[in-house]
Write a protein that holds these residues in place. Structure first.
Motif, PDB file in Angstrom:
ATOM      1  N   ALA A  31       0.826  -1.212   0.000  1.00  0.00           N
ATOM      2  CA  ALA A  31       0.000   0.000   0.000  1.00  0.00           C
ATOM      3  C   ALA A  31       0.861   1.263   0.000  1.00  0.00           C
ATOM      4  O   ALA A  31       0.634   2.194  -0.793  1.00  0.00           O
ATOM      5  N   VAL A  32       1.860   1.295   0.875  1.00  0.00           N
ATOM      6  CA  VAL A  32       2.745   2.469   0.947  1.00  0.00           C
ATOM      7  C   VAL A  32       3.547   2.612  -0.341  1.00  0.00           C
ATOM      8  O   VAL A  32       3.766   3.730  -0.835  1.00  0.00           O
ATOM      9  N   GLY A  33       3.981   1.471  -0.907  1.00  0.00           N
ATOM     10  CA  GLY A  33       4.764   1.519  -2.136  1.00  0.00           C
ATOM     11  C   GLY A  33       3.988   2.126  -3.290  1.00  0.00           C
ATOM     12  O   GLY A  33       4.513   2.961  -4.036  1.00  0.00           O
ATOM     13  N   TRP A  34       2.731   1.714  -3.445  1.00  0.00           N
ATOM     14  CA  TRP A  34       1.911   2.288  -4.508  1.00  0.00           C
ATOM     15  C   TRP A  34       1.631   3.772  -4.273  1.00  0.00           C
ATOM     16  O   TRP A  34       1.624   4.579  -5.192  1.00  0.00           O
ATOM     17  N   TRP A  35       1.412   4.099  -3.014  1.00  0.00           N
ATOM     18  CA  TRP A  35       1.106   5.495  -2.688  1.00  0.00           C
ATOM     19  C   TRP A  35       2.309   6.391  -2.958  1.00  0.00           C
ATOM     20  O   TRP A  35       2.176   7.441  -3.593  1.00  0.00           O
ATOM     21  N   MET A  36       3.486   5.968  -2.518  1.00  0.00           N
ATOM     22  CA  MET A  36       4.641   6.854  -2.594  1.00  0.00           C
ATOM     23  C   MET A  36       5.108   7.086  -4.030  1.00  0.00           C
ATOM     24  O   MET A  36       5.669   8.139  -4.343  1.00  0.00           O
ATOM     25  N   THR A  37       4.883   6.095  -4.911  1.00  0.00           N
ATOM     26  CA  THR A  37       5.313   6.294  -6.303  1.00  0.00           C
ATOM     27  C   THR A  37       4.481   7.360  -7.005  1.00  0.00           C
ATOM     28  O   THR A  37       4.908   7.893  -8.045  1.00  0.00           O
ATOM     29  N   GLY A  38       3.324   7.698  -6.446  1.00  0.00           N
ATOM     30  CA  GLY A  38       2.491   8.742  -7.034  1.00  0.00           C
ATOM     31  C   GLY A  38       2.736  10.122  -6.453  1.00  0.00           C
ATOM     32  O   GLY A  38       2.131  11.103  -6.899  1.00  0.00           O
ATOM     33  N   LEU A  39       3.615  10.207  -5.461  1.00  0.00           N
ATOM     34  CA  LEU A  39       3.913  11.508  -4.853  1.00  0.00           C
ATOM     35  C   LEU A  39       4.891  12.289  -5.725  1.00  0.00           C
ATOM     36  O   LEU A  39       5.847  11.731  -6.254  1.00  0.00           O
TER      37      LEU A  39
END
Length: 203
Positions: free
Chosen positions: A51-59
């Motif tokens: 979840a964090v990995g997917w979120w952070m790649t969009g930041l």
């Protein structure tokens, strides 16, 4: 008389030994309590990592929380490695139960193969991320308390290769988790509490 007393003594010793073992060990068809705790902790962390990995790649690059999110991802990844090592070490103390005999042989082989690949990727994914971070010149910070030692020197080429490995191995890990969960749920729905209900071994 002597034989009767000896039998009673052995029975008492067996009951006491079993009582002590029940605190840490499980029956032959069950995983032990420590294995269950480590399994579900690892599952929770892996879900959080995805979840964090997917979120952070969009930041965006200028997002003020981007660095903190990346550091959180790295720290959770390091913890998953520690948990994996703990699980494997515990298996040396208390071996896990074998494949479910009630399952057809092809399914037993698939079950073993998926588990082996899951364990391998649970090591490859975080370690490749560790190498990628070090090679790019970034430390792996454990919640700002301390940083893990660098495994490799800075190298743009190594960072790129580790990034590719990290990304694709994470996708394969995600696919295998899907297979693992789908199989467990399928057997729970079709044979709840029965001999092929593999989920009851870990709950």
């Amino acid at each position: 008389m002597c034989m009767s007393a000896n039998v009673k003594y052995r029975a008492l010793l067996h009951r006491n030994t079993v009582g002590l073992c029940d605190m840490s060990y499980a029956p032959n068809d069950q995983y032990s309590s420590p294995s269950k705790v480590l399994h579900w902790l690892s599952a929770f962390l892996i879900i959080a990592l995805i979840a964090v990995g997917w979120w952070m790649t969009g930041l965006s690059e200028d997002n003020p929380i981007r660095g903190n999110v990346y550091n959180l991802h790295k720290a959770l990844g390091a913890i998953t490695v520690v948990l994996l090592i703990a699980r494997l070490a515990w298996f040396r103390v208390q071996p896990p139960p074998g494949p479910v005999s009630a399952l057809p042989r092809p399914l037993r082989r698939l079950n073993v193969t998926v588990k082996v690949l899951l364990y391998a990727l649970m090591l490859v994914v975080p370690l490749s991320g560790y190498v990628m971070s070090n090679a790019a010149g970034h430390p792996v910070s454990m919640f700002g308390l301390f940083s893990l030692p660098s495994l490799v020197p800075e190298s743009r080429g190594l960072a790129g290769a580790a990034s590719t490995l990290h990304t694709w191995s994470a996708y394969v890990l995600l696919a295998l988790i899907g297979v693992h969960v789908a199989g467990s749920v399928k057997h729970r729905l079709t044979d709840r509490g029965g001999p092929t209900d593999v989920l009851q071994r870990m709950t």
